[in-house]
Motif scaffolding. Structure first.
Motif: not given
Length: 192
Positions: A59-68
């Protein structure tokens, strides 16, 4: 004339200082994400940009983010509605577990260009009807589903109106339903 040149030089130099402070090189047609998180978020670890819920990080990410995502049990159904990479961190042979909690799906991908990699996906769908429920539902294009272990009694992966997706090196076990269903306009997908 010297005053105009000095003002122009001063403006020119000060306009480049903020970019130089980030120590980045710009390439043609590149996207630069500036900020405290540098386009990287974490789930299950410690420190800044860290979350306890995968969905909260999405929900807090934007397009292009990576979540590990660190190893652990995450009892949630997640919706990926942004072009992000969701990458599990494997430690001592343990992958992070997305436990669908018996819900209709564990992972629902509606954005194009996503990656879901290195997870164990379990406990989704109905235990009484193998056709109700999906480990990973894909309703978008050009996604990469890789190196996951998907296990439950329902269908593991559904691709519907989904083209040019890649599903490679996934292990599907303990399913009474279909391993992978390609439905309604699923074209050009690579399953390996």
């Amino acid at each position: 004339m010297k005053a105009k040149l000095a003002v122009f030089t001063s403006i020119l130099i000060t306009s480049f200082i903020p970019i130089a402070a980030y120590n980045i090189s710009l390439q043609p047609n590149s996207i630069v994400l500036l900020g405290n998180d540098n386009g990287i978020l974490y789930v299950g670890g410690n420190g800044p940009n860290n979350y306890t819920s995968i969905q909260d990080a999405i929900n807090d990410a934007k397009d292009g983010y990576t979540i590990y995502v660190y190893p652990g049990y995450y009892n949630e159904s997640i919706v990926i509605n942004k072009s992000i990479s969701l990458i599990g961190i494997e430690k001592n042979g343990e992958k992070p577990v997305i436990d669908g909690g018996g819900r209709f799906y564990a992972v629902n991908i509606t954005a194009d260009g996503c990656t879901v990699k290195k997870f164990k996906i379990i406990n989704y769908g109905s235990p009484w009807n193998w056709f109700i429920g999906y480990g990973v539902r894909i309703f978008s294009n050009s996604n990469d589903i890789e190196d996951n272990r998907i296990e439950c009694s329902a269908t593991a992966i559904l691709m519907s109106n989904a083209s040019f997706n890649i599903a490679i090196n996934n292990t599907i076990t303990n399913t009474e339903g279909a391993g992978i269903i390609m439905d309604c306009g699923a074209n050009g997908n690579l399953i390996k």
